[in-house]
Design an enzyme around this catalytic site. Sequence first.
Site, PDB file in Angstrom:
ATOM      1  N   PRO A   2      -7.124  -9.339  -1.681  1.00 37.55           N
ATOM      2  CA  PRO A   2      -6.603  -9.830  -3.127  1.00 37.55           C
ATOM      3  C   PRO A   2      -5.663  -8.826  -3.678  1.00 37.55           C
ATOM      4  O   PRO A   2      -5.898  -7.616  -3.742  1.00 37.55           O
ATOM      5  CB  PRO A   2      -7.809 -10.112  -3.923  1.00 37.55           C
ATOM      6  CG  PRO A   2      -8.890  -9.426  -3.270  1.00 37.55           C
ATOM      7  CD  PRO A   2      -8.571  -9.327  -1.612  1.00 37.55           C
ATOM      8  N   GLU A   3      -4.616  -9.420  -4.289  1.00 37.52           N
ATOM      9  CA  GLU A   3      -3.706  -8.473  -5.096  1.00 37.52           C
ATOM     10  C   GLU A   3      -3.656  -9.186  -6.445  1.00 37.52           C
ATOM     11  O   GLU A   3      -4.241 -10.208  -6.994  1.00 37.52           O
ATOM     12  CB  GLU A   3      -2.250  -8.422  -4.528  1.00 37.52           C
ATOM     13  CG  GLU A   3      -2.326  -7.721  -2.920  1.00 37.52           C
ATOM     14  CD  GLU A   3      -1.160  -7.703  -2.122  1.00 37.52           C
ATOM     15  OE1 GLU A   3      -0.105  -7.719  -2.884  1.00 37.52           O
ATOM     16  OE2 GLU A   3      -0.988  -7.453  -1.130  1.00 37.52           O
TER      17      GLU A   3
END
Length: 284
Positions: A2-3
Amino acid sequence: MPELPEVEVLVRHLAPLLHDRTIRAVLVRRAKVLAPTSARSFAQVLRGARFGSLARRGKYLVFELRKSGRREPLPLVGHLGMTGRMYLLPARTPLPTHTAVVLHLGCENFVFEDTRYFGRLTLDTSALDRLGPEPLGERFTMARFSRALGRSRQAIKVKLLDQSLLAGVGNIYASETLYRARIAPTLPALKLTTPQAKRLWHAVRAVLREAIACGSTVPLYYAGRGLRDGLFYFGRAPGAPDFYAERLRVYDRAGRPCRQCGTLIRRRVQAARSTFYCPRCQRG
Ligand SMILES: [Zn+2]
């Protein structure tokens, strides 16, 4: 992994579900994810606290809690690491194997699950102090960005991952941004021309905005273990349509044709991480 966009979508999803809920009890199964907070003080501080606002800073979730007898809000900082997931589960549902922390909220549990335990849920906020500006915020100006690039000899792809330059961009969106800006990932940051730096500044914002919009409308990450079970889920669930991968232009597309020019997308390793790029579109 996840970013910024994935965390933003998760924050928007969780904020209304957690608001005003009181933590009745705390269960810590993996004290590692609390570090440097100890399991004992974590439980002591959080028991009886009530969830207030929830915000995102870079790739971090910042929960603000209130506790009677305390004037100051109590910050709780979360990070999903590589494989972390945070969601609400009915209290009667058995806990998943890799549950790291559970906050009991009465009829539901807030679960932090992490198969590799690289994530964090801690009372320590020091990680936030090291973060640069939010790429979608006002402090992230083109002038400031250009100046910072001008001081670095690092390859631009590697520099984009520097969380003190801008917070929240990781390996996926760094490749996507450079493709959009038509800049070679190996170009040293200080070699970027002013028009290139401008393109990059616009590109990073556009790529992140699009990803947030896409994540907010596509239900992909709300599927778990092959079923649409309503849980926020990272990684592709078996059988789920991979909207996410279809949306990416270069990331993980090595050997497949560039959507712009048909040249095959290449992969190279920079600072031990994969970079994906089109050798024709990204010559600058
Ligand atoms: Zn191309």
